[in-house]
Design an enzyme around this catalytic site. Structure first.
Site, PDB file in Angstrom:
ATOM      1  N   GLU A 122      48.849  54.922  40.420  1.00  0.00           N
ATOM      2  CA  GLU A 122      47.524  55.086  41.005  1.00  0.00           C
ATOM      3  C   GLU A 122      47.701  55.509  42.462  1.00  0.00           C
ATOM      4  O   GLU A 122      48.394  54.837  43.231  1.00  0.00           O
ATOM      5  CB  GLU A 122      46.762  53.763  40.931  1.00  0.00           C
ATOM      6  CG  GLU A 122      45.365  53.862  41.491  1.00  0.00           C
ATOM      7  CD  GLU A 122      44.569  52.576  41.326  1.00  0.00           C
ATOM      8  OE1 GLU A 122      45.150  51.499  41.546  1.00  0.00           O
ATOM      9  OE2 GLU A 122      43.381  52.650  40.983  1.00  0.00           O
ATOM     10  N   GLY A 148      40.514  44.697  42.756  1.00  0.00           N
ATOM     11  CA  GLY A 148      41.532  45.192  43.676  1.00  0.00           C
ATOM     12  C   GLY A 148      42.716  45.735  42.906  1.00  0.00           C
ATOM     13  O   GLY A 148      42.587  46.173  41.762  1.00  0.00           O
ATOM     14  N   CYS A 185      38.628  52.870  41.752  1.00  0.00           N
ATOM     15  CA  CYS A 185      39.548  52.360  40.739  1.00  0.00           C
ATOM     16  C   CYS A 185      39.426  53.132  39.436  1.00  0.00           C
ATOM     17  O   CYS A 185      40.388  53.299  38.719  1.00  0.00           O
ATOM     18  CB  CYS A 185      39.322  50.879  40.516  1.00  0.00           C
ATOM     19  SG  CYS A 185      37.595  50.481  40.301  1.00  0.00           S
ATOM     20  N   LYS A 239      35.189  36.511  49.623  1.00  0.00           N
ATOM     21  CA  LYS A 239      36.144  36.941  50.645  1.00  0.00           C
ATOM     22  C   LYS A 239      36.170  38.467  50.640  1.00  0.00           C
ATOM     23  O   LYS A 239      36.755  39.088  49.754  1.00  0.00           O
ATOM     24  CB  LYS A 239      37.542  36.377  50.330  1.00  0.00           C
ATOM     25  CG  LYS A 239      38.449  36.224  51.540  1.00  0.00           C
ATOM     26  CD  LYS A 239      38.913  37.525  52.165  1.00  0.00           C
ATOM     27  CE  LYS A 239      40.011  38.173  51.341  1.00  0.00           C
ATOM     28  NZ  LYS A 239      40.511  39.417  52.007  1.00  0.00           N
ATOM     29  N   GLU A 264      39.274  43.028  37.851  1.00  0.00           N
ATOM     30  CA  GLU A 264      38.967  44.450  37.723  1.00  0.00           C
ATOM     31  C   GLU A 264      39.957  45.169  38.618  1.00  0.00           C
ATOM     32  O   GLU A 264      39.865  45.104  39.838  1.00  0.00           O
ATOM     33  CB  GLU A 264      37.518  44.690  38.133  1.00  0.00           C
ATOM     34  CG  GLU A 264      36.955  45.970  37.558  1.00  0.00           C
ATOM     35  CD  GLU A 264      37.148  47.121  38.505  1.00  0.00           C
ATOM     36  OE1 GLU A 264      38.227  47.752  38.418  1.00  0.00           O
ATOM     37  OE2 GLU A 264      36.268  47.361  39.335  1.00  0.00           O
ATOM     38  N   THR A 319      46.255  46.148  40.875  1.00  0.00           N
ATOM     39  CA  THR A 319      46.877  45.459  39.742  1.00  0.00           C
ATOM     40  C   THR A 319      47.935  44.471  40.226  1.00  0.00           C
ATOM     41  O   THR A 319      48.078  43.374  39.674  1.00  0.00           O
ATOM     42  CB  THR A 319      47.474  46.500  38.784  1.00  0.00           C
ATOM     43  OG1 THR A 319      46.398  47.234  38.193  1.00  0.00           O
ATOM     44  CG2 THR A 319      48.289  45.846  37.685  1.00  0.00           C
ATOM     45  N   GLU A 320      48.611  44.854  41.275  1.00  0.00           N
ATOM     46  CA  GLU A 320      49.661  43.990  41.812  1.00  0.00           C
ATOM     47  C   GLU A 320      49.083  42.639  42.267  1.00  0.00           C
ATOM     48  O   GLU A 320      49.593  41.574  41.911  1.00  0.00           O
ATOM     49  CB  GLU A 320      50.294  44.731  42.996  1.00  0.00           C
ATOM     50  CG  GLU A 320      51.481  44.088  43.624  1.00  0.00           C
ATOM     51  CD  GLU A 320      51.827  44.815  44.941  1.00  0.00           C
ATOM     52  OE1 GLU A 320      51.370  45.960  45.121  1.00  0.00           O
ATOM     53  OE2 GLU A 320      52.527  44.208  45.754  1.00  0.00           O
ATOM     54  N   VAL A 321      47.998  42.686  43.034  1.00  0.00           N
ATOM     55  CA  VAL A 321      47.385  41.442  43.492  1.00  0.00           C
ATOM     56  C   VAL A 321      46.752  40.699  42.313  1.00  0.00           C
ATOM     57  O   VAL A 321      46.802  39.471  42.239  1.00  0.00           O
ATOM     58  CB  VAL A 321      46.353  41.713  44.601  1.00  0.00           C
ATOM     59  CG1 VAL A 321      45.615  40.442  44.984  1.00  0.00           C
ATOM     60  CG2 VAL A 321      47.035  42.318  45.819  1.00  0.00           C
ATOM     61  N   GLY A 322      46.191  41.462  41.381  1.00  0.00           N
ATOM     62  CA  GLY A 322      45.613  40.838  40.194  1.00  0.00           C
ATOM     63  C   GLY A 322      46.643  40.019  39.446  1.00  0.00           C
ATOM     64  O   GLY A 322      46.371  38.914  38.951  1.00  0.00           O
TER      65      GLY A 322
END
Lengths: 804, 338
Positions: free
Chosen positions: A398, A245, A301, A193, A267, A247-250
């Site tokens: 970030e 992507g 990143c 995706k 990552e 950290t929040e989505v991770g």
């Protein structure tokens, strides 16, 4: 005056545009409309769509792209699943040929891919042409090699199956290659995706894969926004998830996949330090900063976004940096003579502006080159914030833009402390001309990648990935391949039988040992086993204990009931005493051998305890103790042989893949095999230098508490191993929640494992659970060996370019 | 100036110490001070990475390319340094220096009256009179190598005398070589004295100091040698004689350009820089110029501050200019021979 004469006199740069014709032609050939690429077919869009635009020119609509629905994801996963058996059963050499063909096709279409990437993302054509696309081809070639060598290099492993891969917008095609190449090389099939901002090169890649003869269904692309990605990640028939992507989505993905048994690599974000010591080549370091934070508009990143400079040279460094910033050129990404292009989307530009405003509001000094304009369309100038203390928002958040913050340090230790002061741990850059300093500092940095006198060096042969809240898992190198392989049999272990786990122990309240009759005899000596923290036996925080009941219902003794504060204290103790982490492999081996020796000296006691508590036969009890001793021996054997590697990257650099411990690791043991399971879990971690906080068998904790004296006798340093008796899941939750615990291993019922993984999302700690399956602790193949060593460490890649 | 407590060689750039009035004056040199370079260490691989990425970062196309190439011509020390040089050969070279580009090409570029000549003609001392005569009142200066070129291993009095002889013969620029042994053995004070003596011998002629970087081993040594030469009063620092196994490379150029910048930061004097040897193509020349543009600023791309030591470069530049004008690839034999 002629134009030539004018430039002759001013010596300015003129425009150097790269033609976008091939990409425009490709878009036109598709009528500027794209559906998903499923089962080898590049579909026409049906249903909802979204637009993808050229960030450098607002009015430039590149294409309309399908918004993937859960049904689309279903179809893609089904196509992948159908293709999996055929793909996985191909001889490795056949898969290698496919990857080789992909690499060749990328090279043949390099110009199209580079221009398309620049149009969609806004990055300079120089970078997409010289960095992104060549690295894509390199990644595919390298993994064509791994495909061929898979069985030889990674014996006793198998592919996960269907890999669901979510790609970021900053390096759209490169990150796709980083994920697809190892997945396919290992024998997995993939559903990709791409990011909503940048779907085009993924679609072009899918088309090119078809052209290269990749079997239908092996690689599928579903476009869409975050919801599409969420559907892919959550799909029950996806076996392995890889995400790059924020950290929040991770964290969301970690939570969503908890308990699913899916393989997961993340990552995520970073705030990477760029450390300049006083003996550095300052001009080189200035160029390093350019490559660190003004590469890809700072939308990287691993961007070196925190400049730490030794105080004595800070003024010189800043002056040279500012001079260099004046010469940077920002503009049309298709111009071959610019250094930075357009920010990917207005929303990102807005975020950068907001964070800069916060920086100024908090008192940092913002410096931009004299040519910078306050509102320059989709462009943002290189920006330097000086004297930014660690407490400032912009020193911690970030920014994902071309914004550098600086601060100073006095000593090497302070440099390390400042570098490690933050939630991320992706990369670090160290500048010094002294080898001793570089090799001293690099291992101390909390980062998955360390570049010495360089920055942002990437290669397929070296692993890339972070620690802490920058995620886990590696992409590239042997370590990256392992993320797409699972130990054979690991997912075919039997489920635990019903009732395998005793209910959580509850506090003893006036239910002390039955003392019957015999009034003349003295009362038995109370022996409530304490906790073992920091190398000492300590009373539990709550002061309570719980009864330990034998298999036949006899009350055998009391164990201390640890609570969350005991976990806190144990983790503190583990952090406080770093002797174990600092010990050499040889020293750790000696202690583990000694431990084995001392355990064997008391073998009869432990066997007796096992029989008494668990009802094991004499043979079985003796066997468990013998196996425990042997297992300690085995990990002692490994302790001084945990060699790293030197990766063969195609640059003049020594790239060291150093194996290092996670740090403080929580271990939660099952009820059964109360001695052997604990040893099997703790020993590989200890062998690598991890410090362990373990919750031993809650049902029969006395095997663990009997170990205290063995531990004391074996010279194990204080912080190495803490043992907390008490209820499994409540203690596991505290460990999983704990932000200063780097990893947790959990063996218990499925719901417990799920909860540990869910809670681990907090600081994105590394987890390993048994997924509710039973481990045969007596089986050396199942309960010991390479897979345990693999998960007991992480790999740090240290790049040391050289040249006299 | 550097305060003594900052790490050597890495003092802050302090514009306040610059005296703009001195910018156009010759570099008078400064007293020898090893602290200016002791702390500087050059990282080879980082320098190479920068040198490799620089040309890729600065693509110069179209009209800008034509303009930059014309400027490049004005920066060329058109050179012949061969044992079989004769008066006739030098005359031909001088003619080319005066009219380096065909007038039809210049006309088409709108540069017919811009007075484009090469920066200088560079010859051996005994060829200086021929060159002076041939160049006449063209304004193109004659440069002479001297001081025991190319090895420099002659007694110092003879070296200085050779310099004086060339100046006497009409050379306005003198390219001298350093005693490599001084640099290779770290005798920086001796190097300083040598350069200062040669400068004195050159009088009003401008002194270009050739470091022979291909023989110095490390980039750090290149940086130090350049700094010492500037301290001793060099007007230019120059990479190579053209006779070393490795001549001007972009990474060496980068190190020397940075040394020039550091010296300017400290003293306010913009010393010139001359890469020599191995620069044969227009593309290479543009890469060098972009490097100077970004490291020292566009103001450094003048004959007073930058030269190419080259013989074959001009022909390739001419061909590129003709191509720019006609759209057809040009033939070598359409460009008048030097």
């Amino acid at each position: 005056m002629s134009r030539v004469k004018e430039i002759f006199e001013t010596m300015t740069y003129g425009p150097a545009p790269e033609s976008d014709a091939p990409a425009r032609a490709w878009l036109a050939a598709h009528d500027h409309r794209f559906g998903h690429a499923i089962d080898g077919v590049l579909e026409a869009p049906s249903g909802a769509t979204f637009e993808t635009r050229n960030p450098a020119r607002e009015d430039d609509l590149l294409a309309t792209v399908a918004q993937g629905t859960p049904e689309d994801v279903d179809r893609a996963v089904a196509a992948a699943r159908a293709a999996f058996p055929g793909w996985a059963s191909l001889p490795p050499h056949q898969r290698a040929r496919h990857l080789y063909a992909l690499a060749r096709h990328v090279q043949k279409h390099a110009r199209l891919l580079a221009v398309l990437e620049t149009l969609d993302n806004g990055k300079p054509i120089r970078e997409s042409r010289d960095v992104d696309v060549p690295l894509v081809a390199r990644h595919l070639y390298h993994h064509a090699g791994w495909a061929d060598l898979r069985d030889e290099a990674f014996p006793e492993t198998e592919p996960w199956g269907v890999a669901g891969q979510v790609i970021p917008w900053n390096f759209p095609l490169l990150m796709l290659a980083w994920k697809v190449a190892p997945a396919l090389a290992a024998g997995n099939v993939a559903v990709v995706k791409p990011a909503e901002h940048t779907p085009l090169t993924a679609l072009a890649f899918a088309e090119l894969a078809r052209e290269a003869g990749l079997p239908p269904g092996v690689l599928n692309v579903v476009t869409g926004d975050g919801a599409t990605g969420a559907a892919l990640v959550a799909h029950p028939d996806v076996d392995k998830v890889a995400f790059t992507g924020s950290t929040e989505v991770g964290r969301t993905i970690r939570t969503a996949t908890a308990g699913s048994g899916k393989g997961l690599t993340l990552e995520l974000g970073g705030k990477s330090p760029f450390v300049v010591f006083e003996d550095a080549d300052l001009d080189a370091a200035v160029e390093g900063v350019v490559d660190a934070i003004w590469f890809n508009q700072g939308e990287v990143c691993c961007a070196g976004s925190r400049l730490l400079v030794q105080e004595g040279i800070a003024d010189a460094m800043h002056a040279r940096l500012k001079r260099r910033m004046e010469t940077l050129r920002v503009g049309d990404p298709l111009d071959k003579a610019i250094d930075m292009g357009a920010i990917v989307a207005p929303v990102q530009l807005q975020r950068i502006r907001e964070l800069c405003a916060i920086g100024e509001a908090e008192g940092a000094t913002c410096w931009q080159p004299s040519w910078a304009r306050p509102d320059d369309g989709p462009f943002f100038p290189p920006t330097l914030f000086e004297r930014v203390d660690p407490a400032a928002t912009i020193a911690r958040e970030e920014i994902f833009g071309p914004v550098l913050v600086t601060t100073t340090f006095r000593t090497h230790d302070e440099a390390v402390a400042l570098a490690n002061d933050g939630r991320y741990g992706l990369a670090a850059s160290v500048w010094t001309q002294t080898l001793d300093v570089a090799l001293d500092v690099a291992p101390k940095l909390e980062a998955g990648v360390v570049w010495v006198n360089a920055t942002n060096l990437f290669d397929a042969a070296a692993g890339f990935g972070g620690v802490r809240e920058s995620g886990f898992g590696r992409e590239g190198g042997a370590e990256g391949m392992r993320a797409y392989l699972v130990p054979r049999g690991e997912r075919r272990r039997p489920a635990y039988p019903a009732g395998a786990f005793a209910p959580d122990p509850t506090p003893s309240l006036g239910t002390g040992p039955d003392v019957e009759g015999v009034a003349s005899a003295p009362p038995p000596l109370d022996r409530t086993a304490k906790l073992y923290v920091g190398g000492r036996q300590v009373r539990p925080d709550g002061g309570g204990s719980f009864p330990v009941v034998a298999h036949d219902g006899r009350h055998v003794g009391e164990a201390s009931l640890a609570n969350r504060k005991d976990v806190r204290n144990a983790v503190e103790a583990a952090h406080a005493d770093r002797a174990w982490a600092r010990a050499t492999g040889h020293a750790r081996a000696q202690v583990l051998y000694y431990l084995a020796e001392n355990l064997e000296a008391r073998a009869a006691d432990f066997a007796g305890r096992l029989r008494d508590l668990t009802g094991a036969s004499e043979d079985d009890a003796a066997h468990e103790v013998r196996t425990s001793v042997a297992r300690l021996f085995r990990y002692a054997a490994h302790a001084d042989k945990l060699d790293g590697a030197v990766h063969g990257v195609p640059m003049r650099t020594v790239t060291l893949a150093m194996k290092e411990p996670h740090g403080v690791v929580g271990v939660v043991a099952p009820d059964e095999a109360p001695l052997l399971a604990l040893v099997s879990l703790a020993a590989p971690l200890l062998a690598f230098g991890n410090r362990v906080v373990a919750v031993p068998s809650p049902r029969w904790p006395l095997l663990a508490t009997d170990l205290y004296q063995v531990l004391d006798a074996s010279d194990l340093p204080g912080g190495a191993l803490q043992l907390l008796t008490g209820p499994r899941d409540p203690l596991a939750h505290v460990l999983a929640d704990h932000d200063d615990v780097a990893a947790v291993w959990y063996v218990g019922p499925p719901a417990g494992g799920q909860e540990v993984e869910r809670r681990a999302a907090g600081n994105l700690k590394v987890t390993w659970t048994n997924d509710g399956r039973a481990i045969d602790w007596s089986d050396d193949g199942d309960a010991a060996g390479p897979r345990w060593l693999e998960r007991a460490h992480r790999v740090k890649n240290v790049w040391v370019p050289y040249g006299a | 100036m550097a305060s003594s407590d900052t790490p050597a060689g890495q003092a802050a750039h302090d514009p306040a110490t610059h005296d703009p009035a001195t910018h156009d004056a010759r570099n008078p040199g400064v007293p020898f001070d090893a602290a200016w370079f002791d702390g500087v260490r050059v990282n080879r691989s980082a320098t190479e990475r920068r040198a490799a990425s620089l040309p890729a970062r600065r693509s110069i196309k179209g009209d800008a390319q034509a303009a930059w190439l014309l400027r490049a011509i004005t920066l060329i020390d058109l050179t012949t340094l061969a044992g079989d040089d004769t008066a006739g050969r030098v005359r031909r070279l001088a003619a080319k220096a005066r009219r380096p580009v065909r007038s039809d090409v210049l006309e088409a570029l709108g540069m017919a009256h811009a007075g484009v000549t090469t920066g200088a003609v560079c010859v051996y001392p005994t060829m200086v009179p021929h060159a002076v005569e041939a160049l006449g009142a063209s304004g193109v200066p004659v440069a002479s190598v001297a001081s025991g070129f190319p090895a420099g291993l002659m007694p110092m009095p003879q070296r200085a005398a050779e310099v004086a002889w060339a100046v006497e013969a009409g050379a306005r620029e003198i390219d001298v070589v350093i005693t490599r042994e001084h640099a290779l053995t770290g005798r920086w004070r001796a190097l300083y004295d040598e350069v200062a003596e040669l400068r004195a011998a050159a009088g009003d002629a401008h002194l270009k100091v050739i470091l022979a970087t291909g023989e110095l081993g490390t980039l750090t040594r290149v940086h130090r040698a350049a700094t010492v030469a500037m301290m001793a009063g060099a007007d230019f620092v120059k990479t190579s004689t053209g006779k070393e196994p490795v001549n001007a490379t972009l990474e060496v150029g980068l190190v020397m350009a940075r040394a020039v910048r550091h010296y300017q930061d400290r003293t306010g004097h913009p010393v010139g820089f001359k890469p020599a040897g191995g620069i044969r193509t227009a593309k290479a020349a543009l890469a060098w110029m972009a490097m100077i543009h970004d490291e020292l600023g566009p103001e450094a791309l003048t004959p007073e501050r930058f030269r190419f030591g080259a013989s074959g470069l001009l022909t390739d530049v001419e061909r590129q200019l003709e191509h720019h004008v006609t759209g057809r690839y040009a033939a070598r034999h359409h460009q008048p021979l030097a």
